[in-house]
Design a protein around this motif. Structure first.
Motif, short mmCIF file in Angstrom:
data_model
loop_
_atom_site.label_atom_id
_atom_site.label_comp_id
_atom_site.label_asym_id
_atom_site.label_seq_id
_atom_site.Cartn_x
_atom_site.Cartn_y
_atom_site.Cartn_z
N SER A 1 45.38 -7.07 59.28
CA SER A 1 46.79 -6.94 59.69
C SER A 1 46.84 -5.90 60.80
CB SER A 1 47.69 -6.54 58.52
OG SER A 1 47.29 -5.29 57.96
N GLU B 1 51.91 -9.14 60.44
CA GLU B 1 50.83 -10.12 60.46
C GLU B 1 50.12 -10.11 61.81
OE1 GLU B 1 53.70 -11.02 57.44
OE2 GLU B 1 54.04 -11.10 59.62
N THR C 1 48.17 -5.40 52.62
CA THR C 1 48.36 -6.75 53.15
C THR C 1 47.52 -7.76 52.37
OG1 THR C 1 48.80 -5.89 55.37
CG2 THR C 1 48.18 -8.22 55.19
#
Length: 321
Positions: free
Chosen positions: A37, A46, A70
């Motif tokens: 990420s 993202e 993430t």
């Protein structure tokens, strides 16, 4: 063109709409393989999110806290996707990443019970789905559309959450394969990075942490990008158990369950000592000393401002070893 500032202060120019992954690829193919990420102006996002204006960037690997968050956030969705296939009609509550992995609160349909005996088939289904390397697709939706969508899915807890807690302009969903979840992100670009999977425990948790509401099933797990990492983690757990160190998992607060490392007290049965230092608790938790015991605690005399439990508090212990 947009100017991208790196942590060392260097600046590079890229085409407008460049993504974090493309920036990583421009720096090093090895980095692009490892990054999970990125941070854009301090916000973790993202890797495939377009960057349309000048920004500072951090590229996060699994070894970074932001990268772990993430990775484990997407792993929670992968768990939910597996449960959706294995237990038709299952209801989903909340499923966050935590300091050591993730959990998902669920309500199985028709009186079904999920127990430790189910862990192998859940892990197998998660591995099967991860191998498909499904893209994780983000979508912004209106409140009305979100309510309609999750009503159609029969997800009553999600509908309640949208109706009571969320506002237009703040709602996003993430979809992988046939599973869609209400979520702020961030997530992996796809599920294929999740290589090693372990469901660690199952417990009860009240919906919204409210003892007057339904008791859901909370399923904990942890994942890694390499099997070797999982093997090392499990070995550390075994060594911790041999040394008699345990973690108290505290739930049942009137407003919300405790999930942060800062809310964990550590106990060593060999010394019968409760560590009152939250810094010490955090360090021990980061060494992966977890899941040896599940503990239910009476909070009648718990004073949150003191940040610890006294030894005179009543603790009911169920040995899970």
């Amino acid at each position: 063109m947009v100017k991208i500032t790196f942590p060392d202060g260097s600046v590079r120019s890229y085409e407008q709409g460049v993504t974090g992954l493309q920036i990583a690829e421009s720096l090093s193919p090895a980095l692009a393989r490892d990054v999970v990420s990125c941070g854009i102006n301090g916000e973790t996002t993202e890797l495939n999110r377009p960057i349309n204006e000048d920004a500072s960037i951090n590229l996060y690997k699994f070894s970074d806290d932001e990268g772990k968050h993430t990775f484990w956030h997407t792993s929670a969705h992968l768990l939910a996707e597996a449960l959706q296939e294995l237990y038709p009609g299952i209801q989903f509550g909340f499923g966050p990443a935590v300091e050591n992995g993730f959990f998902y609160d669920v309500m199985p349909a028709n009186g079904q019970v999920i127990s430790e005996n189910d862990f192998p088939k859940i892990e197998a289904k998660m591995r099967e789905l991860a191998k498909k390397n499904e893209p994780v697709v983000r979508r912004e939706v209106s409140k009305a559309d979100a309510i309609e969508e999750f009503k159609a899915m029969g997800q009553d807890y999600k509908v309640e959450h949208i109706d009571q807690d969320l506002e237009d302009g703040t709602i996003t969903t993430y979809t992988q394969g046939s599973f869609t979840d209400l979520c702020r992100g961030p997530h992996l670009v796809s599920t294929g990075a999740i290589k090693a999977i372990k469901i660690t425990s199952v417990a009860g948790a009240f919906w919204r942490g409210d003892a007057k509401r339904e008791q859901m099933t909370r399923i904990y797990g942890i994942t890694f990008p390499k099997k070797k990492m999982l093997d090392e983690y499990l070995l550390m757990l075994e060594e911790a158990k041999k040394n008699g160190a345990t973690t108290i998992c505290i739930t049942g607060m009137e407003k919300a369950p405790i999930t942060r490392v800062s809310d964990i007290c550590m106990v060593s049965h060999s010394k019968e000592t409760m560590f009152r230092s939250m810094a010490m608790a955090s360090r021990i938790a980061q060494m992966a000393i977890i899941d040896a015991l599940v503990v239910a605690v009476s909070f009648k005399r718990f004073e949150r401002s003191k940040q610890y439990l006294t030894l005179t508090d009543k603790i009911l212990v169920e040995d899970k070893m």
